[in-house]
Design an enzyme around this catalytic site. Structure first.
Site, short mmCIF file in Angstrom:
data_model
loop_
_atom_site.label_atom_id
_atom_site.label_comp_id
_atom_site.label_asym_id
_atom_site.label_seq_id
_atom_site.Cartn_x
_atom_site.Cartn_y
_atom_site.Cartn_z
N HIS A 89 0.40 -1.37 0.33
CA HIS A 89 0.31 -0.13 -0.06
C HIS A 89 0.61 1.18 0.15
O HIS A 89 0.34 2.51 -0.21
CB HIS A 89 -0.91 -0.17 0.95
CG HIS A 89 -0.57 0.22 2.81
ND1 HIS A 89 1.01 -0.41 3.29
CD2 HIS A 89 -0.72 1.44 3.09
CE1 HIS A 89 1.32 -0.09 4.43
NE2 HIS A 89 0.55 1.50 4.00
N HIS A 104 1.88 6.48 -0.73
CA HIS A 104 0.25 6.11 -0.10
C HIS A 104 -0.55 5.65 -0.49
O HIS A 104 -1.11 6.71 -1.08
CB HIS A 104 0.42 6.60 1.36
CG HIS A 104 -0.44 5.79 1.90
ND1 HIS A 104 -0.96 5.92 1.86
CD2 HIS A 104 0.94 5.37 3.12
CE1 HIS A 104 -1.79 5.02 3.36
NE2 HIS A 104 -0.46 5.30 3.71
#
Length: 183
Positions: A89, A104
């Protein structure tokens, strides 16, 4: 201060004084700015508008948010992969000048434990601008209730540094995103 001039005829084995021109390596080291391209296709948003206090407050660094149209993160510049979360992620890159970039993917997506993410690189890899880094499933993230905003921040920016961000509202990967200027 006089701008350094490149003189390829300078023999690096000869002793130099302060008034001589710089060779290629010295000129590269004298650069103080990194130009960062968009790692995604999507809509640009101000970092302060993201629904995550850690990013919106600037405590993670200065940067921008992109709401992606496609589920691929590309290298925004030539860099070394400094970290890849095992869940896929988030990814960190370090440029040749030492600028640390954090990408992110989505908000709170660590909770997915890697579901919907495919890592294409690993820590220590040298990557080229435009190289695919992570593939993610936008639809799956949204179906599970996650926001797909993607903060892109300079995590090691000093107080003396500036970041100049694009005025564009829609970007394709590889388009100009921002410049980091270190003093």
């Amino acid at each position: 201060m006089k701008t350094p001039q490149l003189d390829s005829s300078v023999d690096s084995s000869k002793k130099k004084n302060k008034n001589q021109t710089l060779n290629n390596n010295e000129l590269e080291k004298s650069r103080k700015q990194d130009i960062i391209a968009s790692p995604l296709n999507g809509e640009v948003k101000n970092l302060s508008k993201v629904n995550d206090e850690v990013f919106s407050s600037g405590s993670m660094g200065k940067g921008i948010v992109i709401v992606p149209k496609k589920g691929i993160v590309y290298a925004p510049t030539n860099a070394t992969i400094s970290m890849v979360f095992k869940t896929g992620h988030a990814i960190g890159l370090t440029t040749e000048l030492g600028t640390e970039i954090l990408i992110h993917i989505g908000l709170d997506t660590v909770e997915l434990k890697g579901e919907g993410f495919e890592k294409l690189v690993q820590e220590g890899d040298e990557v080229l601008a435009g190289q695919p880094l992570i593939i993610f499933e936008i639809d799956k993230l949204q179906q599970k209730g996650y926001e797909i905003d993607i903060p892109i921040v300079i995590s090691n920016i000093s107080e003396n540094a500036d970041i100049f961000i694009t005025d564009e509202k829609q970007l394709e990967h590889g388009d100009y995103l921002f410049t980091v200027v270190n003093s």
